[in-house]
Design a protein around this motif. Structure first.
Motif, mmCIF file in Angstrom:
data_model
loop_
_atom_site.group_PDB
_atom_site.id
_atom_site.type_symbol
_atom_site.label_atom_id
_atom_site.label_comp_id
_atom_site.label_asym_id
_atom_site.label_seq_id
_atom_site.Cartn_x
_atom_site.Cartn_y
_atom_site.Cartn_z
ATOM 1 N N UNK A 34 0.852 -1.189 0.000
ATOM 2 C CA UNK A 34 0.000 0.000 0.000
ATOM 3 C C UNK A 34 0.886 1.236 0.000
ATOM 4 N N UNK A 35 0.612 2.149 -0.921
ATOM 5 C CA UNK A 35 1.353 3.410 -1.000
ATOM 6 C C UNK A 35 0.365 4.551 -0.852
ATOM 7 N N UNK A 36 0.571 5.367 0.158
ATOM 8 C CA UNK A 36 -0.319 6.493 0.457
ATOM 9 C C UNK A 36 0.334 7.767 -0.070
ATOM 10 N N UNK A 37 -0.360 8.431 -0.965
ATOM 11 C CA UNK A 37 0.213 9.567 -1.683
ATOM 12 C C UNK A 37 -0.457 10.878 -1.301
ATOM 13 N N UNK A 38 0.353 11.916 -1.141
ATOM 14 C CA UNK A 38 -0.186 13.269 -1.110
ATOM 15 C C UNK A 38 -0.726 13.550 -2.506
ATOM 16 N N UNK A 39 -1.977 13.980 -2.606
ATOM 17 C CA UNK A 39 -2.600 14.098 -3.935
ATOM 18 C C UNK A 39 -3.546 15.296 -3.988
ATOM 19 N N UNK A 40 -3.088 16.370 -4.673
ATOM 20 C CA UNK A 40 -3.957 17.507 -4.941
ATOM 21 C C UNK A 40 -4.396 17.539 -6.407
ATOM 22 N N UNK B 51 -5.032 27.071 -6.091
ATOM 23 C CA UNK B 51 -4.092 27.560 -5.077
ATOM 24 C C UNK B 51 -3.119 26.504 -4.528
ATOM 25 N N UNK B 52 -3.319 25.249 -4.863
ATOM 26 C CA UNK B 52 -2.623 24.175 -4.142
ATOM 27 C C UNK B 52 -1.395 23.646 -4.898
ATOM 28 N N UNK B 53 -0.440 24.558 -5.137
ATOM 29 C CA UNK B 53 0.765 24.185 -5.884
ATOM 30 C C UNK B 53 2.030 24.597 -5.140
ATOM 31 N N UNK B 54 1.977 24.578 -3.808
ATOM 32 C CA UNK B 54 3.072 25.070 -2.980
ATOM 33 C C UNK B 54 3.391 24.070 -1.872
ATOM 34 N N UNK B 55 4.440 24.386 -1.118
ATOM 35 C CA UNK B 55 4.905 23.451 -0.097
ATOM 36 C C UNK B 55 3.873 23.240 1.000
ATOM 37 N N UNK B 56 3.155 24.293 1.384
ATOM 38 C CA UNK B 56 2.113 24.143 2.403
ATOM 39 C C UNK B 56 1.059 23.146 1.942
ATOM 40 N N UNK C 295 -1.465 17.722 2.334
ATOM 41 C CA UNK C 295 -1.777 16.441 1.694
ATOM 42 C C UNK C 295 -0.981 15.299 2.315
ATOM 43 N N UNK C 296 0.278 15.572 2.677
ATOM 44 C CA UNK C 296 1.106 14.533 3.295
ATOM 45 C C UNK C 296 0.557 14.131 4.655
ATOM 46 N N UNK D 280 13.516 17.956 -5.184
ATOM 47 C CA UNK D 280 13.477 17.972 -6.643
ATOM 48 C C UNK D 280 12.171 17.360 -7.156
ATOM 49 N N UNK D 281 11.729 16.290 -6.517
ATOM 50 C CA UNK D 281 10.497 15.631 -6.959
ATOM 51 C C UNK D 281 9.275 16.502 -6.657
ATOM 52 N N UNK D 282 9.293 17.195 -5.525
ATOM 53 C CA UNK D 282 8.194 18.108 -5.216
ATOM 54 C C UNK D 282 8.089 19.202 -6.272
ATOM 55 N N UNK D 283 9.237 19.703 -6.719
ATOM 56 C CA UNK D 283 9.234 20.724 -7.776
ATOM 57 C C UNK D 283 8.681 20.130 -9.075
ATOM 58 N N UNK D 284 9.130 18.928 -9.413
ATOM 59 C CA UNK D 284 8.666 18.261 -10.631
ATOM 60 C C UNK D 284 7.158 18.011 -10.596
ATOM 61 N N UNK D 285 6.645 17.675 -9.417
ATOM 62 C CA UNK D 285 5.231 17.337 -9.283
ATOM 63 C C UNK D 285 4.353 18.552 -9.011
ATOM 64 N N UNK D 286 4.954 19.745 -8.974
ATOM 65 C CA UNK D 286 4.177 20.974 -8.915
ATOM 66 C C UNK D 286 3.831 21.472 -7.534
ATOM 67 N N UNK D 287 4.722 21.231 -6.553
ATOM 68 C CA UNK D 287 4.438 21.685 -5.191
ATOM 69 C C UNK D 287 5.427 22.730 -4.689
#
Length: 260
Positions: free
Chosen positions: A76-82, A97-102, A107-108, A248-255
């Motif tokens: 099972x993989x639980x993902x932060x997902x906006x 609005x949901x494209x930032x670290x907050x 989501x995490x 780097x992955x957060x940037x790639x995924x738009x956060x």
């Protein structure tokens, strides 16, 4: 078993029988899991259920070659997902609005809360599990294998199945070392020594009980449990490397959009 006894009996299971998990039981467990609290009831998470043997084998390497990845019938993989939320916002002409670290942190936390609800429900149904820190550490590789689109990041994951072992419950720090009344109590050196005394004894004994770990410890200049953590298990180099992977992955995924 009452809920408190159930919680006190938790242990990590790394060895599993070949018994599959009935779909009805798995769905029952997941249904209980999604009743977890959620920030703003946005439910900004997704759960990836991986049963396919070939895909689990492909996850073996990024999950740091842990045998349970292949041996357990389910991952099972639980993902932060906006992503889902943002699509709904777009369909209703609402601001994205949901494209930032907050947003990632919200989501995490949602994903983590759900993961623990599922874990408790699974153990109540007689299943065993083991959380894997490799889920976040190698989120980019795992995300690629699970075909996660932008807006989705794997945060928490664990193996799930019927136990083929009965390990002892692990030690925990004493309550007075973890709980602070009213305000934070910054422990003195003497208090720190008392808080970690049993942990040092039990932890050292546990590591030295495994021949491979014992040989590795004896071949190094490690003298105590604290040094095991920072010299062998969680080195600075590994933590900095994993930090860079996640950022780097957060940037790639738009956060990581912080423009106002």
């Amino acid at each position: 078993m009452d809920i408190l006894s159930h919680l006190h009996s938790h242990r990590s299971i790394r060895q599993y029988t070949d018994q599959p998990i009935n779909d009805d039981i798995l769905n029952e467990v997941l249904q209980a899991g999604i009743r977890a609290s959620s920030s703003g009831n946005m439910q900004s998470y997704s759960i990836i259920v991986t049963k396919d043997k070939a895909r689990r084998e492909s996850l073996f390497e990024p999950h740091m070659q842990q045998d349970m990845v292949v041996d357990a019938p389910v991952l099972l993989t639980f993902c932060a997902d906006f992503r889902r939320m943002k699509k709904w916002l777009a369909l209703n002409d609402a601001k994205p609005n949901f494209d930032n670290f907050m947003s990632f942190m919200i989501a995490a936390i949602d994903a983590t809360l759900v993961s623990q609800n599922v874990a408790i429900a699974a153990e109540a149904k007689g299943l065993g599990l083991c959380y894997m820190g490799s889920t976040l550490a190698n989120c980019d590789k795992i995300g690629e294998i699970l075909e996660l689109p932008p807006g989705v990041v794997p945060v928490v994951g664990y193996s799930l199945g019927y136990a083929d072992e009965a390990p002892e419950t692990r030690d925990r720090l004493p309550l007075d070392g973890l709980v602070h009344n009213e305000t934070y109590h910054d422990h003195s050196d003497e208090e720190i020594q008392a808080i970690y005394h049993q942990r040092e004894t039990d932890g050292w004994k546990r590591y030295m009980s495994y021949p491979e770990l014992k040989a590795k410890i004896e071949a190094s200049d490690v003298q105590n449990l604290a040094q095991i953590y920072t010299s062998l298990k969680y080195t600075r180099e590994s933590h900095v490397g994993f930090s860079e992977t996640v950022l780097h992955y957060l940037e790639k995924q738009g956060f990581m959009n912080h423009s106002k």
